[in-house]
Design a protein around this motif. Structure first.
Motif, PDB file in Angstrom:
ATOM      1  N   LEU A 230     -56.977  53.549  -6.818  1.00  0.00           N
ATOM      2  CA  LEU A 230     -56.059  53.641  -8.085  1.00  0.00           C
ATOM      3  C   LEU A 230     -55.780  54.699  -8.625  1.00  0.00           C
ATOM      4  CD1 LEU A 230     -55.309  49.984  -8.826  1.00  0.00           C
ATOM      5  CD2 LEU A 230     -54.090  51.385  -6.409  1.00  0.00           C
ATOM      6  N   LEU A 231     -57.170  55.251  -9.228  1.00  0.00           N
ATOM      7  CA  LEU A 231     -57.023  56.234  -9.737  1.00  0.00           C
ATOM      8  C   LEU A 231     -58.239  56.839  -9.480  1.00  0.00           C
ATOM      9  CD1 LEU A 231     -56.842  57.416 -13.132  1.00  0.00           C
ATOM     10  CD2 LEU A 231     -58.725  56.765 -13.796  1.00  0.00           C
ATOM     11  N   GLU A 590     -58.029  51.087 -25.124  1.00  0.00           N
ATOM     12  CA  GLU A 590     -59.035  51.553 -24.159  1.00  0.00           C
ATOM     13  C   GLU A 590     -58.778  52.544 -23.313  1.00  0.00           C
ATOM     14  OE1 GLU A 590     -62.025  51.063 -24.649  1.00  0.00           O
ATOM     15  OE2 GLU A 590     -61.580  48.916 -26.382  1.00  0.00           O
ATOM     16  N   LEU A 591     -57.431  52.788 -22.723  1.00  0.00           N
ATOM     17  CA  LEU A 591     -57.283  54.025 -21.503  1.00  0.00           C
ATOM     18  C   LEU A 591     -57.251  54.946 -22.177  1.00  0.00           C
ATOM     19  CD1 LEU A 591     -54.528  51.824 -19.721  1.00  0.00           C
ATOM     20  CD2 LEU A 591     -56.570  52.291 -18.739  1.00  0.00           C
ATOM     21  N   GLU A 592     -57.234  55.496 -23.301  1.00  0.00           N
ATOM     22  CA  GLU A 592     -56.679  56.112 -23.414  1.00  0.00           C
ATOM     23  C   GLU A 592     -58.391  57.456 -24.104  1.00  0.00           C
ATOM     24  OE1 GLU A 592     -54.471  56.187 -27.655  1.00  0.00           O
ATOM     25  OE2 GLU A 592     -52.419  56.953 -26.278  1.00  0.00           O
ATOM     26  N   ASN A 593     -59.231  56.175 -24.184  1.00  0.00           N
ATOM     27  CA  ASN A 593     -60.298  56.511 -24.660  1.00  0.00           C
ATOM     28  C   ASN A 593     -61.391  56.944 -23.055  1.00  0.00           C
ATOM     29  OD1 ASN A 593     -60.093  56.561 -27.343  1.00  0.00           O
ATOM     30  ND2 ASN A 593     -60.175  54.460 -27.520  1.00  0.00           N
ATOM     31  N   LEU A 594     -60.248  56.429 -21.778  1.00  0.00           N
ATOM     32  CA  LEU A 594     -61.034  56.759 -20.979  1.00  0.00           C
ATOM     33  C   LEU A 594     -61.646  58.246 -20.890  1.00  0.00           C
ATOM     34  CD1 LEU A 594     -61.645  55.079 -18.459  1.00  0.00           C
ATOM     35  CD2 LEU A 594     -59.711  55.747 -17.174  1.00  0.00           C
ATOM     36  N   ASN A 595     -62.836  58.796 -20.689  1.00  0.00           N
ATOM     37  CA  ASN A 595     -63.639  59.996 -20.390  1.00  0.00           C
ATOM     38  C   ASN A 595     -64.116  60.320 -19.167  1.00  0.00           C
ATOM     39  OD1 ASN A 595     -63.328  62.840 -21.604  1.00  0.00           O
ATOM     40  ND2 ASN A 595     -65.416  62.437 -23.297  1.00  0.00           N
ATOM     41  N   LEU A 596     -63.310  60.996 -18.690  1.00  0.00           N
ATOM     42  CA  LEU A 596     -63.641  61.934 -17.008  1.00  0.00           C
ATOM     43  C   LEU A 596     -64.770  62.590 -17.054  1.00  0.00           C
ATOM     44  CD1 LEU A 596     -61.483  59.447 -14.424  1.00  0.00           C
ATOM     45  CD2 LEU A 596     -63.122  58.987 -15.327  1.00  0.00           C
ATOM     46  N   ASN A 597     -65.049  62.783 -16.885  1.00  0.00           N
ATOM     47  CA  ASN A 597     -66.182  64.438 -16.723  1.00  0.00           C
ATOM     48  C   ASN A 597     -65.959  64.664 -15.441  1.00  0.00           C
ATOM     49  OD1 ASN A 597     -67.812  66.868 -17.498  1.00  0.00           O
ATOM     50  ND2 ASN A 597     -69.691  65.833 -17.877  1.00  0.00           N
ATOM     51  N   LEU A 598     -65.713  65.945 -14.562  1.00  0.00           N
ATOM     52  CA  LEU A 598     -65.602  66.061 -13.551  1.00  0.00           C
ATOM     53  C   LEU A 598     -65.509  67.997 -13.649  1.00  0.00           C
ATOM     54  CD1 LEU A 598     -62.635  64.011 -11.846  1.00  0.00           C
ATOM     55  CD2 LEU A 598     -65.620  63.711 -11.213  1.00  0.00           C
ATOM     56  N   ASP A 599     -65.802  68.423 -14.703  1.00  0.00           N
ATOM     57  CA  ASP A 599     -66.098  70.004 -14.788  1.00  0.00           C
ATOM     58  C   ASP A 599     -67.421  70.069 -14.155  1.00  0.00           C
ATOM     59  OD1 ASP A 599     -63.574  69.002 -16.112  1.00  0.00           O
ATOM     60  OD2 ASP A 599     -65.103  69.239 -18.437  1.00  0.00           O
ATOM     61  N   SER A 727     -55.931  67.984 -17.301  1.00  0.00           N
ATOM     62  CA  SER A 727     -55.006  67.569 -17.127  1.00  0.00           C
ATOM     63  C   SER A 727     -54.611  66.104 -16.214  1.00  0.00           C
ATOM     64  CB  SER A 727     -53.585  68.134 -17.421  1.00  0.00           C
ATOM     65  OG  SER A 727     -54.100  69.364 -16.335  1.00  0.00           O
ATOM     66  N   ILE A 728     -54.633  66.538 -15.127  1.00  0.00           N
ATOM     67  CA  ILE A 728     -54.773  66.056 -13.924  1.00  0.00           C
ATOM     68  C   ILE A 728     -55.130  64.357 -14.478  1.00  0.00           C
ATOM     69  CG2 ILE A 728     -55.289  64.807 -11.798  1.00  0.00           C
ATOM     70  CD1 ILE A 728     -54.993  68.313 -10.928  1.00  0.00           C
ATOM     71  N   THR A 733     -54.566  59.506 -15.030  1.00  0.00           N
ATOM     72  CA  THR A 733     -54.885  57.871 -15.712  1.00  0.00           C
ATOM     73  C   THR A 733     -54.361  57.154 -16.796  1.00  0.00           C
ATOM     74  OG1 THR A 733     -57.323  59.412 -16.313  1.00  0.00           O
ATOM     75  CG2 THR A 733     -56.537  56.954 -18.450  1.00  0.00           C
ATOM     76  N   LYS A 734     -52.483  57.797 -17.460  1.00  0.00           N
ATOM     77  CA  LYS A 734     -51.132  56.920 -17.799  1.00  0.00           C
ATOM     78  C   LYS A 734     -50.653  56.616 -17.386  1.00  0.00           C
ATOM     79  CE  LYS A 734     -50.778  60.270 -21.189  1.00  0.00           C
ATOM     80  NZ  LYS A 734     -49.908  61.729 -21.883  1.00  0.00           N
ATOM     81  N   LYS A 735     -50.813  57.161 -15.524  1.00  0.00           N
ATOM     82  CA  LYS A 735     -50.368  56.436 -14.700  1.00  0.00           C
ATOM     83  C   LYS A 735     -50.986  55.040 -13.772  1.00  0.00           C
ATOM     84  CE  LYS A 735     -48.357  60.095 -12.010  1.00  0.00           C
ATOM     85  NZ  LYS A 735     -48.547  61.503 -10.929  1.00  0.00           N
ATOM     86  N   TYR A 736     -52.316  55.104 -13.952  1.00  0.00           N
ATOM     87  CA  TYR A 736     -53.254  53.670 -13.854  1.00  0.00           C
ATOM     88  C   TYR A 736     -52.690  53.122 -14.894  1.00  0.00           C
ATOM     89  CZ  TYR A 736     -57.416  51.056 -13.087  1.00  0.00           C
ATOM     90  OH  TYR A 736     -58.073  49.906 -13.038  1.00  0.00           O
ATOM     91  N   GLY A 737     -52.762  53.135 -16.044  1.00  0.00           N
ATOM     92  CA  GLY A 737     -52.681  52.787 -17.423  1.00  0.00           C
ATOM     93  C   GLY A 737     -51.392  51.862 -17.073  1.00  0.00           C
ATOM     94  N   LYS A 738     -50.122  52.882 -16.730  1.00  0.00           N
ATOM     95  CA  LYS A 738     -49.019  52.324 -16.074  1.00  0.00           C
ATOM     96  C   LYS A 738     -49.310  50.917 -15.631  1.00  0.00           C
ATOM     97  CE  LYS A 738     -45.796  55.998 -18.175  1.00  0.00           C
ATOM     98  NZ  LYS A 738     -44.869  56.835 -17.568  1.00  0.00           N
TER      99      LYS A 738
END
Length: 859
Positions: A230-231, A590-599, A727-728, A733-738
């Motif tokens: 989903l995410l 909690e969703l806002e704290n979702l920090n994904l590292n794909l750099d 930003s993606i 993540t916001k869409k997933y949270g919704k």
């Protein structure tokens, strides 16, 4: 009237008197993959309306008559004064009299009938006993006698039929009242069962709401466990739209480099082979030519017929030459070396790393969010406690109070309903007696008419009428006597039921149907001088909230929940308690704290760029492919060696045997061997050269522009990944949270709608009120009562003309004691008889003719 309003108000308060309530309304959604909620519905037994059946037409007829008698509008001001106990008879008498003028007039007429009929009957009897008022048993014969008799008979028959119809109306009204009141117990039981279903369905609805929370939570948990799809897949798809086309182009380029290298290698091999083959072929053909010319130089070619053959052979030797230029084809060693210096493994690594990065995004998202997902699950588990408290409060306490009201009502009904049935039995007996008395009078009228008409003999004289005719006249006199005897008693009952029935119809039934009764009850400060709105003061303890009887009844009728109906948001605000932010604020955090590292994703470095640029500048686009293609369209030899060998062999066969012929035969075989061993390989090399040239020509077409475009796309993809990946991740993540919160938003919205709109539907309340007022009071009692007095009243009033016609008609059927007689010659005209000319009276005792009328015995 005041008693009726108090009973009505008490009933309404009884069923609405609970302090609070909640309800639910299903809010299913048609969005795919979303959960659907449907609150369990409750089916109630009591019908919404009362259908009186065929007798309804009679009720409408009586209602029209009532409207004619009492056309005034509902007296709201008078009713308000009566309820407020401000009614002053002296001041408001004119208003009441004006409103009741039609009823008063009809009642006064009834009272006059009640008073005058016994008096008239008394004097009529005295008069008859004195041989007056038709009491004389003597009938004067008149010329219009037959016509008058027929008129009296027809009129009495018509009136008797009308009276019979009125009696039938009265009987049907009493019968239906008796039958319907006997159904009151089942109607009351049906309403009580509906209330029990209402109360019993509330816990089920609460449990269903809580169960749907578990379903919603399970769906959310499933989406959390499926975060990689989903995410992660969403992020993957966003990146793939920019990166995958570039990787595909590079993959195609790598394949093109490999194909180009293979084509150059094949081309270079073909060129080398053609160079060497061209030299070898030239040497072979030169050797063959020399050997043939040497053989043709012998003595055999100078004599006889061989001369011409040798000359022909010698002339054809010029064809044995190779195609020029094949040994001059340029080499492509430089281009091949340039292509060979490009490391396709590095480019393959670029493509594989790009694809691997994209494919790893979903799993990487799942691995990096395990802790956050678990925290969100813990938050969701805590929401169920809040939902239960909202769904149950204040229903639990309310149900216990409401159950007490229902039990008290049921006890009251079961205790007092037998009394209603007892009164109904008395009324049924009284109505039967009334109908019997009227029917008895009508029966005597019909018997009198039957006997009188059947026994009447137009040839018989009044003193010689038959027994049947005389009996008919007696029946008619009995009917008249019974009418005088009972009509005033019947009119008393008619007046009483008329006054009660009309006022109940106009003051209760009609205003209840059109809502004016509720409008009166909703008058501010009416029922309590300190409360603006009485119902809100009782229910909400806040008399300033506009809560009216009319609105409550209408909402209940439309099957709305008690929460909305009673405006319980002023008591307990469900909207605030079910605010999504209140319950899901922690989830958002909690969703806002979702920090994904794909750099640190590098799609292009200097070495790979150098390889791509080297391919663009490898020189394959500068090769003169037309030169090669021009040579590939030629054959290695000017002539087809096989055809040349066959032609040569045919010529040699014409030569005489000898050494020359043997030598030439050997050269034929040598030519064929040269074709197979040298020409055919060169033709294959030319074919391979042409194919590779075509490949390289296609590959090199616009090569620089293609590589520039790929490099630009690579730069754009690298820039997109480097600058937008964060930003993606945030957007997805916001869409997933919704998605996660959307389940609970829809659920909480459904819970709010369910509690406010449908849960604890108060429809049984409106139905019970309709059953009490519209069905039992009006449908079972008032309407039949009005039909009863209408039918009985009509029959009673018509007793007056019945008496007149019965007394008049009895003269024509009863046997008289004396009669008028005339001369034997002729009967003089009636006018002469009336003037006393030539009239005679016959005395039956003496039989003496006398020109002057004499008196006879009378009774």
């Amino acid at each position: 009237m005041a008693l009726t309003l108090n009973v009505l108000l008490l009933l309404l308060l009884l069923v609405l008197g609970a302090n609070t309530g909640s309800g639910g309304q299903p809010a299913p959604t048609d969005i795919p993959e979303h959960l659907h909620y449907e609150l369990p519905s409750v089916t109630y037994e009591t019908p919404d309306s009362h259908v009186p059946g065929p007798i309804a037409g009679l009720f409408h007829m009586v209602h029209g008559f009532v409207h004619v008698v009492q056309p005034q509008e509902f007296p709201e001001d008078i009713i308000r004064k009566i309820i407020q106990k401000n009614f002053e008879p002296s001041a408001d008498f004119n208003k009441v009299a004006y409103y009741e003028i039609g009823v008063i007039v009809c009642a006064v007429l009834g009272l006059l009938f009640i008073v005058l009929m016994p008096v008239v009957g008394f004097f009529f009897c005295l008069c008859r006993c004195c041989n007056k008022c038709g009491g004389e048993m003597h009938q004067r014969q008149k010329e219009s006698g037959p016509f008058r008799r027929k008129c009296f008979s027809g009129s009495l028959l018509v009136i008797s039929v009308i009276i019979s119809v009125g009696i039938l109306f009265g009987f049907l009204a009493s019968f239906h009242m008796r039958d319907w009141i006997q159904r009151t117990q089942s109607l009351a039981d049906s309403n009580l069962k509906d209330f029990q279903k209402l109360l019993g369905g509330a816990p089920k609805q609460i449990n269903y709401i809580l169960a749907q929370f578990n379903t919603t939570k399970d769906k959310a948990f499933s989406d959390l466990d499926n975060i990689n799809n989903l995410l992660g897949s969403k992020i993957h798809n966003r990146l793939a739209t920019k990166v995958t086309p570039v990787l595909d182009d590079i993959k195609v380029t790598v394949a093109a480099i490999k194909v180009t290298k293979e084509a150059l290698e094949g081309m270079n091999s073909s060129v080398q082979s053609l160079r060497q083959g061209s030299q070898d072929l030239h040497n072979s053909l030169t050797s063959v030519k020399n050997d043939i010319q040497g053989a043709l130089g012998g003595d055999e070619c100078r004599a006889g017929p061989a001369v011409q053959t040798c000359n022909d052979i010698r002339a054809s030797l010029d064809q044995l030459e190779g195609t020029p230029g094949l040994d001059q084809l340029p080499s492509v060693d430089t281009e091949l070396q340039n292509i060979g210096n490009i490391s396709t493994s590095n480019l393959d690594g670029l493509v594989n790393l790009g694809y691997a990065f994209l494919d790893s995004v979903p799993e990487e998202v799942k691995n990096q969010t395990e802790g956050v997902v678990q925290d969100i699950k813990n938050v969701l588990n805590g929401i169920s406690v809040d939902i239960r408290s909202v769904a149950e409060y204040p229903i639990t306490a309310t149900l216990s109070n409401f159950t007490g009201y229902i039990n008290d009502t049921e006890t009251y009904i079961r205790r007092n309903l037998p009394k209603l049935e007892e009164y109904n039995a008395y009324w049924w007996l009284a109505s039967l007696i009334i109908c019997f008395l009227l029917a008895l009078i009508v029966v005597f009228c019909f018997l009198g008419l039957l006997c009188g008409i059947c026994g009447f003999d137009k040839h018989a004289t009044p003193t010689s009428r038959g027994c049947v005719s005389n009996t008919g006249g007696i029946f008619l006199m009995v009917a008249a006597g019974l009418s005088f005897l009972f009509c005033w008693l019947l009119m008393i009952i008619v007046v009483l039921t008329f006054v009660i029935g009309v006022n109940m119809e106009k003051l209760v039934c009609e205003p209840y149907t059109n809502g004016k009764l509720f409008q009166v009850l909703d008058t501010p400060y009416l029922l309590n001088k300190e409360w603006e709105y009485y119902l809100s003061g009782i229910v909400l303890k806040n008399p300033n909230v506009k809560l009216t009887f009319e609105q409550v009844y209408s909402d209940c009728k439309n099957d709305k929940g008690i929460y909305t109906t009673l405006k319980l948001e002023n008591y307990f605000n469900v909207s605030e308690e079910l605010n999504i932010q209140k319950h899901t604020g922690n989830i958002i955090n909690e969703l806002e704290n979702l920090n994904l590292n794909l750099d640190n994703v590098v799609l292009l470095d200097a070495e790979r760029r150098k390889n791509l640029q080297a391919f663009a500048t490898s020189g394959i686009q500068d090769i003169d492919y037309n030169t090669y293609l021009a040579q590939t369209d030629k054959t290695p030899v000017k002539v087809n060696l096989l055809l040349f060998a066959r032609d040569l062999e045919a010529k040699v066969n014409h030569l005489p045997p000898g050494n020359m012929k043997d030598t030439l035969q050997a050269q034929v075989e040598n030519i064929r061997r040269t074709h197979h061993q040298q020409v055919l390989p060169m033709e294959q090399s030319l074919s391979n050269l042409k194919k590779n040239v075509r490949i390289l020509q296609s590959t090199s077409s616009g090569l620089k522009e293609k590589m520039d475009k790929i490099l630009i796309s690579l730069d754009a993809a690298q820039s997109f990944v480097s600058n937008n990946i964060s930003s993606i991740i945030v957007e997805e993540t916001k869409k997933y949270g919704k998605i996660i919160l959307g389940h609970f938003e829809r659920y909480l919205q459904w819970v709010k709608d369910a509690i406010t709109e449908k849960m604890l539907s108060c429809k049984p309340v409106a139905t019970a009120l309709d059953s009490a007022v519209d069905v039992v009071l009006c449908g079972y009692v008032v309407h039949p009562l009005n039909l009863f007095w209408f039918g009985i009243g009509q029959a009673t009033v018509l007793l007056l003309p019945t008496i007149i016609f019965a007394v008049k008609l009895a003269k024509y059927y009863r046997r008289m004691n004396s009669e008028d007689v005339y001369d034997d010659v002729e009967i003089l005209p009636m006018k002469n008889m009336e003037n006393g000319n030539n009239g005679y009276h016959k005395d039956h005792l003496y039989g003496v003719h006398n020109p002057v009328m004499t008196s006879a015995s009378r009774y």
